[in-house]
Design a protein around this motif. Structure first.
Motif, short mmCIF file in Angstrom:
data_model
loop_
_atom_site.label_atom_id
_atom_site.label_comp_id
_atom_site.label_asym_id
_atom_site.label_seq_id
_atom_site.Cartn_x
_atom_site.Cartn_y
_atom_site.Cartn_z
N ALA A 9 0.83 -1.21 0.00
CA ALA A 9 0.00 0.00 0.00
C ALA A 9 0.87 1.25 0.00
N VAL A 10 1.90 1.26 0.81
CA VAL A 10 2.80 2.41 0.87
C VAL A 10 3.51 2.61 -0.46
N LEU A 11 3.98 1.53 -1.07
CA LEU A 11 4.67 1.63 -2.36
C LEU A 11 3.73 2.12 -3.46
N SER A 12 2.49 1.67 -3.45
CA SER A 12 1.56 2.11 -4.49
C SER A 12 1.23 3.59 -4.35
N VAL A 13 1.11 4.09 -3.13
CA VAL A 13 0.88 5.51 -2.92
C VAL A 13 2.09 6.31 -3.37
N ALA A 14 3.29 5.82 -3.04
CA ALA A 14 4.51 6.52 -3.45
C ALA A 14 4.64 6.55 -4.97
N ALA A 15 4.28 5.47 -5.64
CA ALA A 15 4.39 5.41 -7.10
C ALA A 15 3.40 6.35 -7.77
N ALA A 16 2.27 6.59 -7.14
CA ALA A 16 1.26 7.46 -7.72
C ALA A 16 1.48 8.93 -7.41
N ALA A 17 2.45 9.22 -6.58
CA ALA A 17 2.72 10.60 -6.19
C ALA A 17 3.15 11.43 -7.39
N VAL A 18 2.80 12.70 -7.37
CA VAL A 18 3.17 13.64 -8.43
C VAL A 18 4.67 13.92 -8.33
N LEU A 19 5.34 13.94 -9.46
CA LEU A 19 6.75 14.28 -9.47
C LEU A 19 6.93 15.72 -9.01
N PRO A 20 7.98 16.01 -8.25
CA PRO A 20 8.15 17.37 -7.73
C PRO A 20 8.18 18.44 -8.82
N GLU A 21 8.83 18.13 -9.97
CA GLU A 21 8.89 19.13 -11.03
C GLU A 21 7.51 19.38 -11.65
N ASP A 22 6.64 18.38 -11.64
CA ASP A 22 5.29 18.58 -12.14
C ASP A 22 4.47 19.42 -11.18
N ALA A 23 4.65 19.21 -9.89
CA ALA A 23 3.91 19.98 -8.89
C ALA A 23 4.31 21.45 -8.92
N GLN A 24 5.52 21.73 -9.34
CA GLN A 24 6.02 23.10 -9.38
C GLN A 24 5.91 23.75 -10.76
N ALA A 25 5.28 23.06 -11.71
CA ALA A 25 5.19 23.58 -13.09
C ALA A 25 4.45 24.92 -13.12
N GLN A 26 4.91 25.79 -13.98
CA GLN A 26 4.32 27.11 -14.16
C GLN A 26 3.79 27.23 -15.60
N ILE A 27 2.77 28.02 -15.79
CA ILE A 27 2.28 28.32 -17.13
C ILE A 27 3.22 29.34 -17.75
N VAL A 28 3.79 29.00 -18.93
CA VAL A 28 4.73 29.91 -19.58
C VAL A 28 4.13 30.58 -20.82
N ASP A 29 3.02 30.05 -21.33
CA ASP A 29 2.33 30.66 -22.47
C ASP A 29 0.85 30.34 -22.35
N TYR A 30 0.00 31.34 -22.56
CA TYR A 30 -1.45 31.13 -22.46
C TYR A 30 -2.16 32.13 -23.36
N VAL A 31 -3.02 31.61 -24.23
CA VAL A 31 -3.87 32.43 -25.10
C VAL A 31 -5.25 31.79 -25.07
N ASN A 32 -6.31 32.61 -24.94
CA ASN A 32 -7.67 32.10 -24.92
C ASN A 32 -8.58 33.12 -25.60
N ASN A 33 -9.21 32.72 -26.71
CA ASN A 33 -10.13 33.59 -27.45
C ASN A 33 -11.46 32.86 -27.61
N ASN A 34 -12.56 33.60 -27.40
CA ASN A 34 -13.90 33.04 -27.56
C ASN A 34 -14.80 34.16 -28.05
N ASP A 35 -15.48 33.93 -29.19
CA ASP A 35 -16.31 34.99 -29.76
C ASP A 35 -17.72 35.03 -29.18
N GLY A 36 -18.03 34.13 -28.25
CA GLY A 36 -19.35 34.12 -27.63
C GLY A 36 -20.42 33.42 -28.44
N ALA A 37 -20.09 33.04 -29.67
CA ALA A 37 -21.06 32.35 -30.54
C ALA A 37 -20.69 30.88 -30.72
#
Length: 126
Positions: A9-37
């Motif tokens: 049980a302990v090993l399965s929880v450890a294996a499913a843990a998020v990698l530290p670099e993924d937990a610290q990931a930042q958004i470096v580019d973001y664009v979002n457009n929606n015309d409402g239609a």
């Protein structure tokens, strides 16, 4: 016996843990457009190599058979260090996977099933 179960049980929880670099990931580019239609497009990229882009266009607007056609892609680096790239389309006929490519590693190319390793080596100049 109970120690084995607890250890598993302990090993399965450890294996499913998020990698530290993924937990610290930042958004470096973001664009979002929606015309409402119903027409839209967006893209984003994170510092750990995750990328996604998608666009949607309304067809037959205002009619009984109105639908949104979606095209997009996403990519990420899998647990083995390979780049995974997926291209898809969705429309009134459903979801369609257009391309799924895994193989480019952080250290080079991985052989594909239809191409012998010698051919890949020659293409890479080895």
């Amino acid at each position: 016996m109970s120690r084995i179960i607890i250890a598993c049980a302990v090993l399965s929880v450890a294996a499913a843990a998020v990698l530290p670099e993924d937990a610290q990931a930042q958004i470096v580019d973001y664009v979002n457009n929606n015309d409402g239609a119903g027409n839209y497009n967006f893209r984003f990229e994170t510092s750990n190599g995750l990328k996604r882009q998608e666009s949607g266009v309304v067809f037959n607007q205002g009619q009984e058979d109105e639908y949104i056609q979606v095209q997009g892609s996403y990519s990420y680096i899998d647990t083995k260090g390979r780049l995974v790239n997926v291209i898809y389309r969705a429309d009134r006929d459903g979801y369609h996977l257009q391309e799924k490519d895994t193989g480019l590693t952080m250290t080079g190319f991985q052989a594909s099933p239809g191409l012998p390793p010698a051919a890949i080596a020659s293409l890479l100049g080895k």
